[in-house]
Write an enzyme that holds these catalytic residues in place. Structure first.
Site, short mmCIF file in Angstrom:
data_model
loop_
_atom_site.label_atom_id
_atom_site.label_comp_id
_atom_site.label_asym_id
_atom_site.label_seq_id
_atom_site.Cartn_x
_atom_site.Cartn_y
_atom_site.Cartn_z
CB SER A 179 -0.95 -0.05 1.20
OG SER A 179 -1.96 0.91 1.09
CG HIS A 206 -6.01 -1.69 -0.10
ND1 HIS A 206 -5.06 -1.51 -1.08
CD2 HIS A 206 -5.54 -1.07 1.00
CE1 HIS A 206 -4.06 -0.79 -0.59
NE2 HIS A 206 -4.33 -0.51 0.67
CG ASP A 235 -6.72 -2.47 -3.80
OD1 ASP A 235 -7.12 -1.37 -3.35
OD2 ASP A 235 -5.53 -2.82 -3.76
#
Length: 406
Positions: free
Chosen positions: A192, A376, A346
């Protein structure tokens, strides 16, 4: 048998908590698609996260603590006990706190090293939060892992996190002989926001002749641009946990400016001048996304009016150290072998797909792993308080297998 029964009991409470938190926080309606991994468990995790956010909002309104401070406290993670297979040290690399994981087993030669940058939107996350992930990678790949505790936003704005990650990496590479590591086998890795930082560090080091060349970069559902929050994956997954579309813009703005002013304009695309949007269209465009990722629906959006005052506050979004997808070809073609993990459900899926295309177009070898049922943040939930997500472990094992292939 106990866990399914417990899930059935908790689901109505979870649904209520999510509904209340959604109203209190003014969030868009959430969406848990039928194809996602372990939907009932995800609903429980969402309830915990939204409940935490709602309670944090209440605490902030009463003046007891900020919502972000409370969120960090809840996410902190507990300190794990001794690991029978690893030596673990807390150190400082050039004044940046790090945690080093080293396998206890003897090695025939020098080991590979992974420098790991955690996720959390540049706002959340710590060495403890990612302890399980880093231990797993170190044990399973028999590698030295260096987990970096970079400074967090909004207290420390861009480029603080990037600079901490870069400085810790350079310090390690200059002192590599102390850790029994092969200088030709150092990998940067992050998930991320950490994937964003790994990509930025990798680009910065690509042209350095005074340091060993990085062996690879591992980018796990990275966020790589803040020009377009209306790519197909943003449209399709806008309400899918654990990262809503609005939160993606919120985190990017917190990192850049230490606040979330002009979030609506950024979401609509009013923050980028038309000539700049045209310049970057060759790299940031739905046209570069394979058609199979558009079957869940994409709306063509009419251009919004450019607002110059907003651009003035966010123009650093065009810097590659903040948005690595915008780096010039001259930099991209120097990058090391790459691994990119994306998840179908995501909002950041297309950032990974666009960067994969850029790397391949520049002759960089890319291993791509796509979790068709992933969302995610799923890697962090491969073993989450007894609520494990098998797809998270699949994703983490794909990282380990890539490392072993190097």
């Amino acid at each position: 048998a106990l866990l399914p029964a417990l899930l059935l009991l908790l689901l109505p409470l979870a649904a209520l908590a999510v509904a209340l938190a959604t109203v209190l926080l003014g969030l868009p309606s959430y969406d848990i698609p039928p194809g996602v991994n372990q939907p009932a468990k995800l609903r429980l995790v969402l309830a915990v996260l939204l409940g935490t956010a709602a309670l944090g909002k209440i605490l902030e309104k009463t003046g007891l603590c900020s919502q972000i401070t409370f969120g960090r406290y809840v996410r902190q993670g507990r300190k794990l006990g001794v690991d029978p297979k690893l030596f673990i040290w807390d150190l400082q690399f050039n004044k940046v706190p790090v945690r080093v994981y080293q396998p206890k087993a003897t090695s025939d030669g020098r080991r590979r090293a992974i420098i790991f940058f955690h996720g959390g939107g540049w706002v959340f996350g710590s060495l403890d939060t990612y302890e399980k992930v880093c231990r797993y990678i170190s044990r399973e790949s028999e590698s030295v892992v260096v987990s970096v505790q970079y400074r967090l936003a909004p207290e420390h704005k861009y480029p603080a996190a990037y600079e901490d990650c870069l400085n810790a990496t350079i310090h390690f590479m200059k002192n590599i002989e102390h850790y029994g590591v092969d200088p030709a086998n150092v990998i940067v890795c992050g998930d991320s926001a950490g994937g964003n930082l790994a990509a930025a560090v990798s680009q910065t080091l690509a042209g350095r002749s005074d340091l060993p060349r990085l062996r690879a970069q591992i980018l796990i559902y990275p966020g790589l641009q803040a020009l377009d929050f209306n790519l197909p994956s943003y449209q399709q997954n806008r309400g899918v946990p654990l990262l809503f579309r609005e939160r993606a813009a919120f985190f990017a703005l917190q990192y850049l400016n230490g606040d979330a002013l002009h979030m609506q304009e950024v979401l609509e695309g009013s923050h980028i001048p038309p000539d700049m949007r045209l310049k970057y269209r060759k790299w940031v465009s739905p046209d570069n996304i394979p058609e199979k990722f558009k079957v869940r629906g994409v709306k063509p959006l009419r251009p919004t009016d450019f607002i110059a005052e907003v651009y003035e506050t966010v123009k650093r979004f065009c810097e590659p150290n903040l948005c690595p997808l915008l780096a010039e070809d001259a930099i991209v073609h120097q990058l090391p072998e790459s691994f990119i993990l994306t998840c179908e459900y995501d909002v950041l899926r297309d950032d990974g797909l666009l960067y994969k295309k850029r790397l391949e177009d520049n002759g960089v070898q890319v291993t791509w792993y796509h979790l068709e049922d992933g969302f995610h943040g799923i890697i962090s939930l491969f073993d989450y308080c007894g609520l494990s997500f098998p797809a998270g472990k699949r994703g983490l094992d794909s990282v380990v297998n890539f490392l072993k292939s190097l």
